[in-house]
Design a protein around this motif. Structure first.
Motif, PDB file in Angstrom:
ATOM      1  N   LEU A 181     -68.259  38.724 -11.668  1.00 22.06           N
ATOM      2  CA  LEU A 181     -68.692  37.778 -12.689  1.00 22.06           C
ATOM      3  C   LEU A 181     -68.907  36.388 -12.119  1.00 22.06           C
ATOM      4  N   ASN A 182     -69.361  36.311 -10.874  1.00 24.89           N
ATOM      5  CA  ASN A 182     -69.513  34.999 -10.240  1.00 24.89           C
ATOM      6  C   ASN A 182     -70.638  34.173 -10.857  1.00 24.89           C
ATOM      7  N   ASN A 183     -71.483  34.810 -11.687  1.00 28.20           N
ATOM      8  CA  ASN A 183     -72.544  34.066 -12.367  1.00 28.20           C
ATOM      9  C   ASN A 183     -72.151  33.668 -13.789  1.00 28.20           C
ATOM     10  N   ILE A 184     -70.904  33.951 -14.157  1.00 29.26           N
ATOM     11  CA  ILE A 184     -70.422  33.624 -15.500  1.00 29.26           C
ATOM     12  C   ILE A 184     -69.384  32.510 -15.430  1.00 29.26           C
ATOM     13  N   ASN A 185     -69.526  31.537 -16.296  1.00 29.74           N
ATOM     14  CA  ASN A 185     -68.556  30.451 -16.385  1.00 29.74           C
ATOM     15  C   ASN A 185     -67.286  30.985 -17.044  1.00 29.74           C
ATOM     16  N   MET A 186     -66.218  31.135 -16.287  1.00 30.60           N
ATOM     17  CA  MET A 186     -64.994  31.729 -16.810  1.00 30.60           C
ATOM     18  C   MET A 186     -63.774  31.003 -16.250  1.00 30.60           C
ATOM     19  N   VAL A 187     -62.835  30.689 -17.127  1.00 31.39           N
ATOM     20  CA  VAL A 187     -61.628  29.952 -16.757  1.00 31.39           C
ATOM     21  C   VAL A 187     -60.451  30.542 -17.523  1.00 31.39           C
ATOM     22  N   LEU A 241     -61.733  24.516 -26.630  1.00 31.71           N
ATOM     23  CA  LEU A 241     -63.127  24.161 -26.878  1.00 31.71           C
ATOM     24  C   LEU A 241     -63.636  23.182 -25.825  1.00 31.71           C
ATOM     25  N   LEU A 242     -62.769  22.285 -25.407  1.00 30.42           N
ATOM     26  CA  LEU A 242     -63.134  21.305 -24.386  1.00 30.42           C
ATOM     27  C   LEU A 242     -63.406  21.989 -23.044  1.00 30.42           C
ATOM     28  N   VAL A 243     -62.622  22.998 -22.714  1.00 24.03           N
ATOM     29  CA  VAL A 243     -62.868  23.775 -21.501  1.00 24.03           C
ATOM     30  C   VAL A 243     -64.251  24.418 -21.568  1.00 24.03           C
ATOM     31  N   CYS A 244     -64.555  25.024 -22.699  1.00 21.06           N
ATOM     32  CA  CYS A 244     -65.845  25.685 -22.863  1.00 21.06           C
ATOM     33  C   CYS A 244     -66.995  24.692 -22.695  1.00 21.06           C
ATOM     34  N   TYR A 245     -66.861  23.538 -23.299  1.00 22.64           N
ATOM     35  CA  TYR A 245     -67.882  22.496 -23.181  1.00 22.64           C
ATOM     36  C   TYR A 245     -68.112  22.115 -21.723  1.00 22.64           C
ATOM     37  N   ASN A 246     -67.024  21.942 -20.991  1.00 25.51           N
ATOM     38  CA  ASN A 246     -67.137  21.555 -19.587  1.00 25.51           C
ATOM     39  C   ASN A 246     -67.678  22.683 -18.712  1.00 25.51           C
ATOM     40  N   LEU A 247     -67.351  23.918 -19.052  1.00 32.75           N
ATOM     41  CA  LEU A 247     -67.901  25.046 -18.309  1.00 32.75           C
ATOM     42  C   LEU A 247     -69.417  25.066 -18.371  1.00 32.75           C
ATOM     43  N   ILE A 248     -69.962  24.673 -19.508  1.00 34.80           N
ATOM     44  CA  ILE A 248     -71.411  24.710 -19.708  1.00 34.80           C
ATOM     45  C   ILE A 248     -72.102  23.471 -19.144  1.00 34.80           C
ATOM     46  N   ASP A 251     -70.262  20.884 -13.667  1.00 35.69           N
ATOM     47  CA  ASP A 251     -70.135  21.795 -12.530  1.00 35.69           C
ATOM     48  C   ASP A 251     -68.750  21.745 -11.891  1.00 35.69           C
ATOM     49  N   ASN A 252     -68.018  20.661 -12.093  1.00 29.57           N
ATOM     50  CA  ASN A 252     -66.726  20.471 -11.439  1.00 29.57           C
ATOM     51  C   ASN A 252     -65.602  20.933 -12.364  1.00 29.57           C
ATOM     52  N   GLU A 311     -59.542  16.039 -15.354  1.00 30.26           N
ATOM     53  CA  GLU A 311     -60.872  16.647 -15.220  1.00 30.26           C
ATOM     54  C   GLU A 311     -61.584  16.837 -16.554  1.00 30.26           C
ATOM     55  N   LEU A 312     -60.834  17.102 -17.606  1.00 32.30           N
ATOM     56  CA  LEU A 312     -61.451  17.388 -18.908  1.00 32.30           C
ATOM     57  C   LEU A 312     -61.337  16.229 -19.891  1.00 32.30           C
ATOM     58  N   ASN A 313     -60.538  15.241 -19.542  1.00 29.57           N
ATOM     59  CA  ASN A 313     -60.243  14.136 -20.451  1.00 29.57           C
ATOM     60  C   ASN A 313     -59.572  14.637 -21.731  1.00 29.57           C
ATOM     61  N   TRP A 314     -58.753  15.697 -21.574  1.00 28.10           N
ATOM     62  CA  TRP A 314     -58.009  16.222 -22.730  1.00 28.10           C
ATOM     63  C   TRP A 314     -56.808  15.337 -23.023  1.00 28.10           C
ATOM     64  N   LYS A 315     -56.540  15.191 -24.299  1.00 26.05           N
ATOM     65  CA  LYS A 315     -55.349  14.455 -24.732  1.00 26.05           C
ATOM     66  C   LYS A 315     -54.924  14.997 -26.084  1.00 26.05           C
ATOM     67  N   GLU A 316     -53.624  15.228 -26.255  1.00 25.58           N
ATOM     68  CA  GLU A 316     -53.148  15.707 -27.542  1.00 25.58           C
ATOM     69  C   GLU A 316     -53.240  14.598 -28.582  1.00 25.58           C
ATOM     70  N   LYS A 317     -53.494  15.001 -29.812  1.00 24.58           N
ATOM     71  CA  LYS A 317     -53.547  14.048 -30.918  1.00 24.58           C
ATOM     72  C   LYS A 317     -52.154  13.841 -31.514  1.00 24.58           C
ATOM     73  N   PHE A 318     -51.321  14.893 -31.455  1.00 25.28           N
ATOM     74  CA  PHE A 318     -49.983  14.841 -32.044  1.00 25.28           C
ATOM     75  C   PHE A 318     -48.922  14.878 -30.956  1.00 25.28           C
ATOM     76  N   ASN A 319     -47.938  13.980 -31.038  1.00 26.49           N
ATOM     77  CA  ASN A 319     -46.765  14.164 -30.193  1.00 26.49           C
ATOM     78  C   ASN A 319     -45.917  15.273 -30.815  1.00 26.49           C
ATOM     79  N   THR A 320     -44.821  15.634 -30.160  1.00 25.32           N
ATOM     80  CA  THR A 320     -44.063  16.798 -30.612  1.00 25.32           C
ATOM     81  C   THR A 320     -43.499  16.602 -32.016  1.00 25.32           C
ATOM     82  N   LYS A 321     -42.978  15.419 -32.316  1.00 26.82           N
ATOM     83  CA  LYS A 321     -42.438  15.180 -33.654  1.00 26.82           C
ATOM     84  C   LYS A 321     -43.530  15.262 -34.715  1.00 26.82           C
ATOM     85  N   GLU A 322     -44.727  14.767 -34.398  1.00 27.23           N
ATOM     86  CA  GLU A 322     -45.841  14.861 -35.344  1.00 27.23           C
ATOM     87  C   GLU A 322     -46.295  16.305 -35.510  1.00 27.23           C
TER      88      GLU A 322
END
Length: 354
Positions: A181-187, A241-248, A251-252, A311-322
């Protein structure tokens, strides 16, 4: 995490054919409802939902094209995937409970390893698949119970059958990626202990508390001092969803990512989570009842999510208490016998800002 940025990511999924395996489970149902709310055409492959499940409570069968099928059946999976011909795949189908893996080790390995391989075999016959996000677990690492978080480059392993089966599936994913599957974006993606409304699984702390409240009994804590990276389901799904967006569009992209709270959320024990949840829901009590058993669950598990943040600029919206607060809000509606379809939609709407 700006509103505009989130909307750009969500727009990718509008009118896409998205396959979610395991869509009748807790995370799969939340993901399917989220995808539906942003305009995706959602398909699902899974076993029948438990009678008491988020899938049934929000009537997800009317919103998703469901195929009730055991993922261990290769020929059926190939036929269904070919028929759907998805643009995007999120693979969540699994036997996900550590203690249950001791009771049914063969089933656990078959589902988590062979099931994943069966899906990838089906993917080999697709010609328009844009990306595949393979969901595993924080428990894939060879857990030495050290104080710092595991990184994606740390060794895989697993003491219990569940953890080991998921580590095996990670190896299979990398093998198929390189071999077929080297031609498929998979993580592959690994998240910590995910909490949120609508989880009724056995041997998970929040559902255990809710069941105890319903029986007007104290919940028993078998591992009160265990530390896990607790986080809200919507924060984790946003990461997928963010991973999927970056896969498409990027390239990095690395082979795998951890999603976990920052250090503050990586230090809370089961007993602490129990206290905060009971405080938020306004009901319940607990008692500690540690059992001497050979069905061992690890006491310390922390994840390092630095790679996803960088790499993805991911950040949680809620801390653990929230995260606990929003989870308690959902279960209050459930315990009060209100329409949880409404609170589920509200929590998704508020999270994504629409």
């Amino acid at each position: 995490m700006e509103k505009l940025e989130m909307n750009n990511i969500f727009s990718l999924f509008k009118n896409k054919k998205v396959l979610v395996t395991g869509h009748t489970g807790f995370k799969g149902a939340w993901l399917s409802e989220l995808l539906n709310s942003i305009g995706a055409n959602v398909y699902g492959i899974a076993l029948d939902a438990d009678e008491l499940s988020l899938y049934n409570l929000i009537d997800l069968k009317t919103k998703v094209k469901s195929y009730i099928q055991d993922i261990r059946n290769l020929e059926s999976i190939k036929k269904i995937v070919k028929e759907i011909n998805p643009d995007i795949i999120f693979h969540l189908a699994a036997q996900p409970i550590v203690l249950e893996s001791y009771n049914a080790p063969v089933y656990t390995y078959e589902t988590n390893v062979i099931g994943t391989i069966n899906l990838m075999e089906a993917m080999r016959e697709l010609n328009n698949l844009e990306c595949a996000v393979m969901i595993t677990t924080d428990k894939v690492y060879e857990n030495k119970e050290w104080a710092w978080g595991y990184r994606e480059i740390d060794a895989l392993g697993g003491h219990d059958p569940y953890s080991a089966s998921k580590a095996c599936s990670e190896i299979a994913i990398k093998s198929y990626k390189r071999s077929f599957l080297n031609n498929i974006n998979m993580v592959s993606v690994r998240a910590g202990n995910v909490i949120g409304g609508g989880d009724f699984s056995k041997h998970r702390i929040i559902p255990d508390i809710v069941r105890a409240i319903e029986k007007d009994e104290p919940v028993e804590l078998r591992n009160p001092n265990s530390v896990r990276p607790w986080q809200h389901v919507l924060d984790v799904l946003y990461g997928y969803l963010l991973v999927c967006y970056n896969l498409i569009y990027n390239d990095n992209v690395s082979d795998s990512y951890n999603f976990a709270p920052i250090d503050e959320g990586n230090i809370y024990t089961v007993e602490y989570i129990t206290k905060i949840f009971i405080e938020n829901i306004g009901r319940g009590s607990y008692k500690i009842n540690v059992h001497d058993t050979n069905k061992k669950e690890m006491n310390m598990l922390r994840l390092d999510s630095s790679l996803a943040r960088k790499e993805l600029n991911w950040k949680e919206k809620f801390n653990t208490k929230e995260a606990i607060k929003h989870t308690a809000i959902w279960y209050k509606e459930y315990l009060n016998k209100n329409d949880v379809n409404n609170i589920t939609k509200i929590q998704i709407k508020n999270y994504i800002g629409i």
